[in-house]
Design an enzyme around this catalytic site. Structure first.
Site, short mmCIF file in Angstrom:
data_model
loop_
_atom_site.label_atom_id
_atom_site.label_comp_id
_atom_site.label_asym_id
_atom_site.label_seq_id
_atom_site.Cartn_x
_atom_site.Cartn_y
_atom_site.Cartn_z
N ASP A 331 36.69 38.65 36.85
CA ASP A 331 35.30 38.63 37.28
C ASP A 331 35.13 39.48 38.54
O ASP A 331 35.92 39.40 39.48
CB ASP A 331 34.91 37.18 37.56
CG ASP A 331 33.47 37.02 37.97
OD1 ASP A 331 32.59 37.31 37.14
OD2 ASP A 331 33.22 36.62 39.12
N GLU A 368 35.94 43.49 34.94
CA GLU A 368 34.50 43.66 35.11
C GLU A 368 34.38 44.59 36.32
O GLU A 368 34.44 44.15 37.47
CB GLU A 368 33.81 42.32 35.38
CG GLU A 368 32.30 42.46 35.48
CD GLU A 368 31.62 41.14 35.84
OE1 GLU A 368 30.54 40.86 35.28
OE2 GLU A 368 32.15 40.40 36.69
#
Length: 672
Positions: A331, A368
């Site tokens: 993330d 990401e």
């Protein structure tokens, strides 16, 4: 001490490994804290039992360098422990020690909350019979990812799962997942996280909103107790059982890990572990000791500090060695490349260490590749061992099918594997994880049903969530009973589902998109632990034709390996044309495009892909097939079951020389 801990003897112990590790006659505990002046160990009679002993650790006997340690001879499984740390409280210098705080061991693999509301680490028995478990090790070219939430997958009563909302519930869905054709399950965070969102409240009831998604980590080594049918003590065993069963079905497990921030938030946030043990080491701090916030969550982990870097690498090893996971999605991964001053590093040591680590180098790594402070590194993430969520793919495909003018060229580039991002020596098309929807933003159904977000239930005045979705309600905002509106939506859903499976790169499907799961227009339901987020499996039954369509897409991709090749197309493999057979209008007002792809395996032949994103029909002159006459493999405008055929049994098109594509439709022809 109480009876169960009365025989525990405390000895000096060893400084490594960090965390709690079994010794021949008990356990060794080692905790890093450079700036603490004293550490105190609290022992409890079980996860909810009373405090049984307070053990101050003598710096002369229980400290080696920056590590505090103790050997707990006779400590039984089932006990619990926590820490208190003394040291300077000098925020301007980065120190926030508070000896009244009860702290977790950052390396704890099982945690719970005691009767006083403070966290406790469990001395859980982590033995597990893996049997003959082996990682499936699917190559990237054969990978189809299904992103889902452990609780959301089976929490709805319609799932019929016996262990609904838990790791065991995921195992119960294996027959469905296997039939769908996915090869990897990407699970939203399973690490222990804060139970409540950061002060968010329900706008109607004023009740605190939960941290449903789990992107506020508390304990990076511990599975989330709420996902365990048997509670915190059983969480890791139940997680392992889920992984074992998925592996037996040939499905890999990819964990979404949050290494960019913690649930401790900013200066006014709670203290769970890191802030209380050594705030100045664990977090990026600005002038005056304030928290640098590159995450939008109040703090940023100091990822490239050697101590923090070792913690994160040890954490990944832990999940691979003890949890048998097959990969990770990181993330806000750009944060992992920021240095002590917050600047992006050209060669971040953490990213290189993960990619080259002997335990981790063969697992799947997905970035990401952006953060909340302006970094956007899609196509430019620092290490080639990492695949990337391709946000440009998402946006270009959405805009093409919405009908935005001039998107034909961009769409073709994404279809071919995004050579503008991953060409040259950057790594090839398999670095691109191709997705149209993810947990961030609208579901696929909502992408074609809502023109704007409807996030009022999140308590932030509808200001949260993605700013731009490139969505289209196709004639009515929200659910509609208008047959014309629904017909367009059905075609668009199929177009958007089909495109990643026809593209070079790694396709990712958001869980529930295969049966039009809706979040009622909420594009950011991080705090919605209810029917907004849960999978309503009655929709799967009502939209069984769409589930069948997705099964057909996975079968089509498997039957034509040319679609998933590890390299970009050569000029001899693919030929582009417009509706009349001439060159495409790459930047024209209407997005209409065709191509012929030649393939050699499993048998010589080819594919003809035709796309019409315009709002009017398009007549395409069909090219000469490279082998036998064309057969219709996929038609998003056809009535099911004619929307997708069985490989090898494709019917002939009505006219072998030309075809008319209805508005917003895709046609795939096969020549064998």
């Amino acid at each position: 001490m109480t009876r169960s801990l009365s025989t525990v003897r405390v000895e000096p112990g060893e400084p490594l490994p960090l965390g709690l590790s079994e010794a021949c006659d008990g356990f060794n505990l080692a905790v890093f804290s450079r700036h603490a002046t004293r550490l105190t160990l609290l022992l409890f009679d079980g996860p909810h039992g009373a405090l049984a002993a307070t053990v101050p650790l003598d710096p002369d006997r229980h400290r080696t360098g920056d590590v505090w340690h103790a050997r707990l001879v006779g400590l039984p499984h089932g006990a619990a422990y926590a820490l208190r740390a003394e040291g300077p409280f000098a925020p301007a210098e980065g120190h926030r020690f508070d000896p009244t705080r009860t702290l977790l061991d950052p390396f704890a693999s099982a945690v719970t909350t005691g009767p006083d509301g403070a966290g406790r680490c469990l001395v859980a028995d982590q033995r597990f019979d893996w049997g003959d478990d082996r990682p499936p090790r699917h190559p990237w070219r054969d990978t189809v990812i299904y992103e889902t939430h452990v609780r959301g997958l089976t929490a709805h009563p319609s799932s019929g799962a016996r262990q609904s909302g838990c790791f065991g519930g995921v195992s119960e869905m294996i027959p469905y997942l296997r039939k769908l054709g996915v090869t990897a399950l990407e699970l939203m965070p399973v690490q222990e996280a804060a139970a409540l969102g950061r002060g968010a409240r329900d706008p109607e009831t004023a009740a605190p909103l939960p941290n449903y998604w789990g992107y506020d980590p508390v304990a990076l080594f511990a599975p989330r107790a709420a996902y365990a049918f048997g509670g915190a003590e059983a969480a890791f065993a139940e997680f392992k059982a889920m992984v074992r069963e998925l592996h037996r079905a040939g499905i890999e497990v990819i964990l979404d890990v949050v290494f960019n921030h913690t649930a401790e938030g900013g200066a006014d946030g709670p203290t769970f572990a890191f802030r209380g043990l050594d705030n100045a080491i664990y977090y990026l701090l600005g002038p005056g000791g304030g928290y640098a916030d590159f995450t939008g969550c109040g703090n940023t982990l100091n990822c490239n500090h050697p101590v923090v870097r070792s913690l994160l690498v040890d954490c990944l090893r832990h999940w691979v060695m003890h949890g048998h996971v097959d990969g990770f999605r990181f993330d806000l991964a750009s944060v992992l490349g920021r240095g002590p001053d917050g600047a992006l590093l050209s060669n971040p040591p953490l990213l290189e260490q993960i990619a080259e680590d002997p335990i981790l180098r063969q697992v799947k790594l997905i970035a990401e590749a952006w953060d909340s402070a302006g970094a956007f590194q899609v196509g430019d993430f620092p290490h080639q061992a990492w695949a990337e969520w391709n946000a440009r793919y998402r946006d270009d495909v959405r805009r093409f099918w919405r009908g935005d003018p001039g998107m034909t060229g961009a769409f073709a580039t994404r279809l071919c594997g995004s050579s503008d991002l991953y060409g040259g020596d950057v790594g090839g098309p398999l670095r691109s994880v191709n997705f149209v929807t993810s947990h961030d933003g609208f579901t696929l159904n909502d992408l074609v049903t809502y023109a704007r977000r409807h996030n009022e239930a999140n308590g932030e005045g509808n200001r949260d969530g993605p700013r731009e979705e490139f969505s289209d309600n196709n004639g009515a905002e929200g659910p509609s009973e208008d047959p014309a509106v629904e017909a367009v939506r059905r075609r668009q859903v199929r177009n958007l589902l089909a495109t990643p499976f026809l593209s070079r790169g790694v396709p990712m499907l958001l869980g529930g998109d295969e049966f039009r799961r809706t979040q009622r227009g909420n594009s950011n339901p991080w705090c919605q632990d209810n029917g907004v987020s849960w999978y309503d499996w009655d929709l799967a039954r009502r939209n069984a034709d769409l589930v069948r369509f997705v099964r057909g897409l996975t079968a089509l991709r498997q039957a034509h390996p040319v679609l998933a090749a590890e390299r970009f197309y050569t000029a001899g493999e693919i030929a582009w044309f417009g509706p009349e057979g001439g060159p495409p209008d790459w930047h024209g007002p209407e997005n209409r495009l065709g191509c012929v792809i030649r393939e050699e395996a499993p048998a010589p032949g080819g594919l003809c892909l035709l796309f019409n994103a315009a709002r009017r029909p398009a007549r395409f002159v069909l090219p000469v097939p490279p082998a036998s006459p064309w057969g219709v493999a996929l038609d998003t405008a056809a009535t099911p079951p004619g929307d997708i055929g069985e490989p090898g049994a494709e019917p002939s098109p009505p006219d072998p020389a030309a075809t008319v594509l209805p508005p917003r439709s895709t046609l795939v022809l096969v020549s064998r």
